[in-house]
Design a protein around this motif. Sequence first.
Motif: not given
Length: 374
Positions: A87-103
């Motif tokens: 929400c603070e924009g800390a990850y906005d410079d990442l090219a993408a975010v990879v999610f596994s969804v085990p929970c």
Amino acid sequence: MEENVKALLEQFKAIAGDPKKAVADHLAETGKGAIGMMPIYAPEELVHATGFLPVGLWGGSRPVTKARAYLPPFACSVMQQVMELECEGAYDDLAAVVFSVPCDTLKCMSQKWKGTSPVLVFTHPQNRGLEAANRFLEREYAILKEKLENVTGVKITNAALEHSIQVYNENRAVMREFSVLAAQYPQVISAVDRHAVFKSRLFIEKSRHTALVKQLMEAVRAAEPQPWTGKKVVVTGILLEPNGLLELFDQLGLAIVADDLAQESRQIRVDVPEGDEAPLYRLARVWQKMYGCSVATDIQKQRGPMLLDMVRKTGADAIVVAMMKFCDPEEWDYPIYYKQFEAQGVRNLMIEVDQESTSFEQIHTRLQSLVETL
């Protein structure tokens, strides 16, 4: 020796404490950015094969305000912290975010992502014993590979992926060796130091991390190990942070001689198998081989025996359970292995971990009581 060890440990702490700089350094050196890897398990080798930097997203330690609008108060603190940071924009410079969804919380997070980086989701099959599960996950990785190629503009060749697998397997092997060494030199490598070595591997390219760890081990081995006058513990849980919590272990003379933390040794537990099969298939096999983890379905419930074996091998005096607040998979496992500890007469203590916490007096009292009764 001592000065060299101290300098190397400061390097690890600097990397662990400033992931933004690590990402910027990688970009300056290679011209390629970073891709976020959400907990707990994701095939980092696929990202590494593109030349982009895989960066672990395991939360932080800050007051949570903005995240309350999107997550219920009973979501675990790692996800609360990640939501706050996005929400603070800390990850906005990442090219993408990879999610596994085990929970369930990770499933929700993948759908509620508030950053500007695209989200790439894949699913681990929970009926892991079937060959069909391997083939399913291989297909999931193939889809993820295609998405990564589209995001990065880099074709992931089998040769590049094989190289990345070798780099990661070497890093895992070296980190397993480091864990054993740290248990032999608790006067040299404190609980805070040990954590920094593990956490730093989330933020720099793995071959560079491997080289640094090898330097550290060589410097540490230059001196003979000394008898430890404190107590030894095995820790288990999702993570053991922030550093203020780890400092309690050092203050009370509790050496961490082995761990089963999702952020630490679970990441290095299983190598990608060698063989003639396609690299994506072998990457998928890692999930089938994973053991002793609360998010990897295990009808045999091997986590307790695994932890008891760690106690026997290390001569630990007790097991400390770092229970992540509001983590359902970890809470479901606890009664089972607690009974197994009690049946074997192994001392154990459960402490609650909340990354938002800044005060640890209650945990200090509980740990101090454990030390006094051992």
